[in-house]
Design an enzyme around this catalytic site. Structure first.
Site, short mmCIF file in Angstrom:
data_model
loop_
_atom_site.label_atom_id
_atom_site.label_comp_id
_atom_site.label_asym_id
_atom_site.label_seq_id
_atom_site.Cartn_x
_atom_site.Cartn_y
_atom_site.Cartn_z
N SER A 1 49.76 -12.89 -3.47
CA SER A 1 50.79 -12.78 -4.51
C SER A 1 51.48 -14.12 -4.72
O SER A 1 51.46 -14.98 -3.83
CB SER A 1 51.84 -11.74 -4.10
OG SER A 1 51.23 -10.48 -3.97
N CYS A 2 52.10 -14.25 -5.87
CA CYS A 2 52.86 -15.44 -6.23
C CYS A 2 53.88 -15.74 -5.13
O CYS A 2 54.52 -14.81 -4.65
CB CYS A 2 53.55 -15.20 -7.57
SG CYS A 2 54.38 -16.64 -8.22
N PRO A 3 54.01 -16.95 -4.70
CA PRO A 3 53.46 -18.20 -5.22
C PRO A 3 52.22 -18.70 -4.46
O PRO A 3 51.79 -19.83 -4.64
CB PRO A 3 54.60 -19.19 -4.99
CG PRO A 3 55.18 -18.75 -3.68
CD PRO A 3 55.06 -17.23 -3.71
N ASP B 1 46.19 -12.12 -8.81
CA ASP B 1 47.61 -12.13 -9.19
C ASP B 1 47.75 -12.45 -10.68
O ASP B 1 47.33 -13.52 -11.12
CB ASP B 1 48.36 -13.16 -8.36
CG ASP B 1 49.84 -13.22 -8.70
OD1 ASP B 1 50.42 -12.14 -8.96
OD2 ASP B 1 50.40 -14.32 -8.71
#
Length: 86
Positions: free
Chosen positions: A24-26, A51
């Site tokens: 997932s981000c980042p 993502d």
């Protein structure tokens, strides 16, 4: 709506592949930065990501850093992104 350039994958010679699927981000962007540090100028990195935020993050990051965003390709359950190191 933003314009995305789609390239024929057959025409791109990938020098390195980064598998960021499931992150997932980042994390996809952070791993991309790290992977590009290892590549020589002009080499192409393929990033695999699930993502959805990566679709916005990578092109804008490339624009800020001078790396060349070559495009993306949808695959089954993930997206392939292509970046040429400056």
């Amino acid at each position: 709506m933003t314009w995305r350039r789609f390239l024929a994958v057959e025409e791109i010679k990938v020098d390195e592949t980064l598998d960021a699927r499931g992150l997932s981000c980042p994390m996809p962007l952070l791993r991309t930065k790290k992977a590009l540090q290892k590549l020589l100028s002009g080499k192409i990195l393929e990033v695999l990501s699930t993502d959805p935020g990566t679709r916005n993050d990578l092109p804008s990051w490339c624009k800020r850093t001078g790396n060349e965003y070559l495009g993306e390709k949808q695959d089954k359950g993930f997206t392939r992104f292509y970046i040429r190191k400056k």
